[in-house]
Every structure is written in C-alpha cells, then in structure tokens.
Design an enzyme around this catalytic site. Structure first.
Site, PDB file in Angstrom:
ATOM      1  N   GLU A 134      56.664  33.367  35.856  1.00 21.46           N
ATOM      2  CA  GLU A 134      57.960  32.704  36.048  1.00 21.46           C
ATOM      3  C   GLU A 134      59.015  33.753  36.381  1.00 21.46           C
ATOM      4  O   GLU A 134      58.786  34.952  36.165  1.00 21.46           O
ATOM      5  CB  GLU A 134      58.352  31.958  34.771  1.00 21.46           C
ATOM      6  N   PRO A 135      60.178  33.305  36.848  1.00 22.95           N
ATOM      7  CA  PRO A 135      61.226  34.276  37.193  1.00 22.95           C
ATOM      8  C   PRO A 135      61.527  35.229  36.022  1.00 22.95           C
ATOM      9  O   PRO A 135      61.779  36.419  36.231  1.00 22.95           O
ATOM     10  CB  PRO A 135      62.434  33.405  37.529  1.00 22.95           C
ATOM     11  N   SER A 139      55.040  39.902  32.933  1.00 29.93           N
ATOM     12  CA  SER A 139      54.090  40.617  32.073  1.00 29.93           C
ATOM     13  C   SER A 139      53.858  39.876  30.761  1.00 29.93           C
ATOM     14  O   SER A 139      52.811  40.031  30.134  1.00 29.93           O
ATOM     15  CB  SER A 139      54.620  42.027  31.758  1.00 29.93           C
ATOM     16  N   CYS A 240      41.281  33.155  32.797  1.00 27.55           N
ATOM     17  CA  CYS A 240      41.156  33.080  34.268  1.00 27.55           C
ATOM     18  C   CYS A 240      41.533  34.430  34.876  1.00 27.55           C
ATOM     19  O   CYS A 240      40.891  34.904  35.829  1.00 27.55           O
ATOM     20  CB  CYS A 240      42.056  31.985  34.839  1.00 27.55           C
ATOM     21  N   ARG A 270      42.302  64.976  65.371  1.00 26.15           N
ATOM     22  CA  ARG A 270      43.681  65.402  65.593  1.00 26.15           C
ATOM     23  C   ARG A 270      43.789  66.935  65.518  1.00 26.15           C
ATOM     24  O   ARG A 270      43.400  67.545  64.517  1.00 26.15           O
ATOM     25  CB  ARG A 270      44.571  64.762  64.522  1.00 26.15           C
ATOM     26  N   GLU A 365      48.425  40.643  38.514  1.00 23.12           N
ATOM     27  CA  GLU A 365      47.276  40.517  37.597  1.00 23.12           C
ATOM     28  C   GLU A 365      47.365  41.531  36.463  1.00 23.12           C
ATOM     29  O   GLU A 365      46.357  42.040  35.994  1.00 23.12           O
ATOM     30  CB  GLU A 365      45.956  40.706  38.358  1.00 23.12           C
ATOM     31  N   GLY A 366      48.590  41.822  36.043  1.00 18.14           N
ATOM     32  CA  GLY A 366      48.820  42.799  34.994  1.00 18.14           C
ATOM     33  C   GLY A 366      49.130  44.153  35.609  1.00 18.14           C
ATOM     34  O   GLY A 366      48.324  44.694  36.363  1.00 18.14           O
TER      35      GLY A 366
END
Ligand code: TGC
Ligand code: FAD
Length: 387
Positions: A134-135, A139, A240, A270, A365-366
C-alpha cells in the site's frame, strides 16, 4: 567462454536442460529483438503472453489438473533465469501470474475458485495481479489499511494498493485486506467491479517493459464466495511471497549472465590505447568479479531448489538467496554498464536496461534490508524490525 565456469550444466538432468533450452530459444528469437524498443517506449509486450503460456511459464509447478506441468523447483528456476536473461519485466509478469496470483488461488482458494481461474491463467487467457503493498505499507504489510467489511452476502472493500505489477491489465486482482475481526484475508476482485480501478504508474525509470499500477478500492462489493477461504492472517500472503522470491533468486541470475556475456564480448572487441580493453588488468578484475557473483549464485539456487523439492526449504533460506542474488546481479549489471563506456547508457545494449530493472528487483519482494533482518532474526532469535 560462457558464464558456465563451474559446469553448472552438468548438474542438470536432461529434462531440466530441455526446459531451459526451450525458454532460452524463445528469449533469443522473440524477446531479444524487440525488448530494447519496448523498454524505451515503456510498453509491456503483451503479444508475447500466448507464447509464454505455450512454454508453460505460468504456474508450471502446479498440478496438471489446474493447467500446470507438475514441474520440480529446479526446472522452474531455470525458466525464470532464462526469461530474465531477456528482461526482468517479463520474468515479473510470470512471477506475479504464477507464483503470486495463481499460487494464492491454488493454496488458499476453494475448488470452484481454482477451476474458474487456474487453467485459464495457465493458458494466459486471464491475467492476475497480487495487491499487498500500500502507499503507506510496503516493507511492513501488517500495517495495511485496506478493509473488508462484511455486509450480508458480500464484503465491501475500501483502500488502496500501490506498485502492483500487472494491475491495469489484470482480469483478477488478489487483494489482501483486514476483515471485521482484524484478520488479514484475501479477495478475488474482478476487473470492472464498480468502485475498483487500476491506474497505471507512468513515471518509472525501471521495469519499463512491465505494467505497474495502483489499485483503488472505493466501496467495492465482492460476493462472499470470492473470499479465499483458506487464507487467514498475514502468513497467507507472506507464503505466496516465498514462492515468488524463490523464482526471483534464480531469475536475477539471468539478467546478470546477460550483462556478463555482453561485457565480455564487448571488452574483447573494443580497442583502447591500441589493445582490447579486455587485456587491461582492471578490466579483467571487473570481469572476474562478475563471474564470481554468477557462479556463487548458481550454486546457491541449485541447492535451494533441492531443498524445496525435498520439502525442507525455509523462508529465511529463500530470503538469503533473494538478498544475495538480487544484489549480486545489480552489481554485475553496474560493472557491465561501466565496461561498455558510453555505449553502456544506450538501450541498443542490454546493460543499462538490466541495471535499471535490477534496482526494482533489489527492492521488491522484500528489500535487501528486510531480508537481512529476516535472516538476522532466524539466526539470533531477535526480531530487529522495530515493532
Ligand atoms: P511475522 O510475525 O514475521 O509473520 C507473520 C506470520 O507469517 C509467517 N511468515 C511467513 N510464512 C511464509 N513465508 C514467509 N516469507 C513468511 N514470513 C513470515 C510467520 O511465520 C508468521 O506465522 P505465524 O503462524 O507465527 O503467525 O510478520 P511481521 O509483520 O513481523 O512481518 C515480517 C516481515 C517484515 C518479514 C514481512 O512483513 C515481510 O516479508 N515484509 C516484506 C514485504 C514484501 O516482501 N512485500 C512484497 C510485496 S509483493 C511484490 O513485491 C511483488 S513484485 C513481484 C514481481 O513483479 O516479480
Ligand atoms: P519502504 O518500506 O518504505 O522502505 C524504504 C526503505 O526503508 C528501504 O530501503 C527499506 O529497506 C528501508 N526499511 C524499511 N523498514 C526498515 C527497517 N525496519 N529497518 C531498516 N530499513 C528499513 N507489491 C505488491 O504487493 N505487488 C506487486 O505486484 C508489486 N510489484 C512491484 C513492482 C515494482 C516495479 C515495484 C517498484 C514494487 C512492487 N511492489 C509490489 C512493491 C514492493 O514490494 C515494495 O516497494 C517493497 O516491498 C518496499 O516497500 P516500500 O516501497 O513501501 O518501501
């Protein structure tokens, strides 16, 4: 010389190599030629979804009766690695579709919900998203404010989600909210439900070939049978995340390998001061640093896959792998970008695109810090999150 310095290939079974090769070929033929332009234009290549479904990229570890392939953890990881070799945005699509939305329905849904959604999602005919963040609660998802109030034979959802992959293109959103008892619960919110909208976030300098959205829920009435009956408490959405984090730990390596291979080829060609830049000691140090990160990452996820298949994998182990491989891939991409000089900032090459994407992979995802604290709590027995 490829990135297979420790003969990782030889650790794979024939079936695992076949699965990997099919996805690799798809990425070479159908993703690589278009992905730079998609990223520049800020466009998710949705036309690739049916091909991705054909390859079994959505929920491949689920049972066949739900459209899955009953695949083991290692071939699944290899799929995510090869996909992310193309672009982290494509892997994100597959992670959210399979490991978050489909997994939530599979693990916590009723049989009716599974039958309704899973086979169609595996075929790529229905798209899912997963709304946890959420806003004001990223975390710390336990601080979520979205509420689900029971009203007769329905729930009424109010709140907002932010940074939701696939949000604007999803047919179904798995939305996490607190119910009247204060328990975290999951709801299947279908596109077009009155009061529900999913505006796209247009300001991204990362994951530009992926759709990321807000979810706005204003008095959204959801029939009670669209609640996930098996999900009670924060542990449900977090379980999940464990599935998706596992795939990300593999996937990030794909982006790292693409960057390493590009930088290696480039530095051999190069010329500077009359010789290939690959002949300079400082360049070789960078290349070896890149390779070392990749080799460590490969060995780490292979072992994690074995533990997962044996039913012995713990979520702090997954945290360590996500933390290490996302950060290692980001460092590899930064080094590749640097070795490409001015070309390193062009989307004609992959390094900058991968680097910018991996800034997200390191965060979602953390974050690196959150995974540090998860592992820290595991080894010391002391939670240091602040609550
Ligand atoms: P805490 O007390 O630690 O946990 C509550 C209950 O959940 C269990 N649990 C887990 N179970 C399975 N897998 C996990 N990873 C789990 N983590 C915790 C835990 O054992 C406990 O169970 P029980 O039975 O004792 O109640 O809860 P907390 O509120 O203290 O939070 C801990 C913390 C910080 C680790 C957790 O909130 C967290 O992981 N935060 C990070 C949030 C995050 O990763 N968000 C990701 C959103 S989705 C996303 O980013 C998708 S991007 C995908 C893409 O595009 O690829
Ligand atoms: P914050 O939580 O505000 O963190 C900000 C900083 O503070 C970070 O560096 C963090 O590590 C640090 N920090 C926070 N707490 C602590 C602490 N206790 N100790 C030390 N440091 C701390 N979410 C979904 O639910 N579904 C999705 O599909 C999804 N897709 C995403 C796609 C993209 C492109 C992005 C960028 C994000 C996506 N996310 C999604 C959200 C993502 O999971 C969050 O951004 C992430 O969990 C971090 O939350 P936050 O952005 O609120 O940062």
């Amino acid at each position: 010389m490829s990135a297979d310095f420790y003969r990782f290939d030889a650790m794979l079974t024939l079936e695992e190599r076949q699965v990997r090769d099919a996805v690799r070929e798809f990425v070479e033929r159908e993703v690589r030629p278009v992905i730079g332009a998609c990223w520049r234009e800020g466009r998710f290549p949705i036309e690739l979804v049916p091909r991705m479904a054909e390859l079994g990229l959505f929920g491949p570890t689920l049972p066949e009766r739900y459209g899955g392939l009953d695949l083991g953890a290692i071939p699944y990881g290899l799929m995510m690695l090869e996909l992310e070799r193309g672009d982290s945005g494509l892997r994100s699509f597959a992670s959210v579709q399979g490991a978050l939305a489909m997994y939530a329905i599979y693990r916590y849904g009723s049989e009716e919900q599974r039958q309704r959604w899973l086979p169609a999602m595996a075929r790529g005919e229905r798209i899912g998203c997963f709304g946890l963040t959420e806003p004001d609660a990223g975390s710390d998802p336990g601080a979520m404010r979205t509420r689900a109030r029971r009203d007769g034979d329905a729930y009424v959802l109010d709140g907002a989600k932010r940074w939701i992959t696939n949000g604007s293109i999803a047919d179904v959103a798995v939305v996490w909210a607190r119910d009247d008892e204060g328990e975290v619960a999951g709801f299947l919110v279908e596109r077009g439900t009155p009061g529900f909208s999913a505006p796209e976030i247009e300001t991204k300098a990362s994951m530009r070939a992926s759709v990321t959205s807000e979810l706005v829920l204003e008095g959204v009435r959801v029939p009670a049978d669209q609640r996930l009956p098996g999900a009670r408490g924060l542990g449900a959405p977090l379980s999940c995340l464990t599935q998706a984090r596992y795939g990300i730990a593999w996937g990030a390596l794909g982006a790292a390998i693409a960057c390493y291979e590009e930088a290696l080829a480039y530095t051999k060609e190069r010329l500077s001061f009359g010789r290939p830049i690959a002949a300079a000691q400082l360049t070789q140090e960078r290349l070896v640093d890149m390779l070392a990160r990749i080799v460590r990452g490969q060995l780490l996820v292979h072992r994690l896959g074995q533990l997962k298949d044996a039913g012995q994998m713990t979520y702090p182990q997954v945290s360590l792998a996500k933390r290490e491989n996302a950060r290692a891939a980001l460092e590899v991409a930064r080094m590749a970008r640097e070795l490409l000089g001015g070309n390193g900032i062009s989307t004609e090459y992959g390094a900058f695109r991968h680097m910018a994407n991996l800034e997200t992979v390191d965060t979602y995802e953390g974050t690196y810090e959150i995974h540090t604290l998860i592992v820290g709590r595991e080894i010391t027995g002391e939670g240091a999150f602040g609550r």
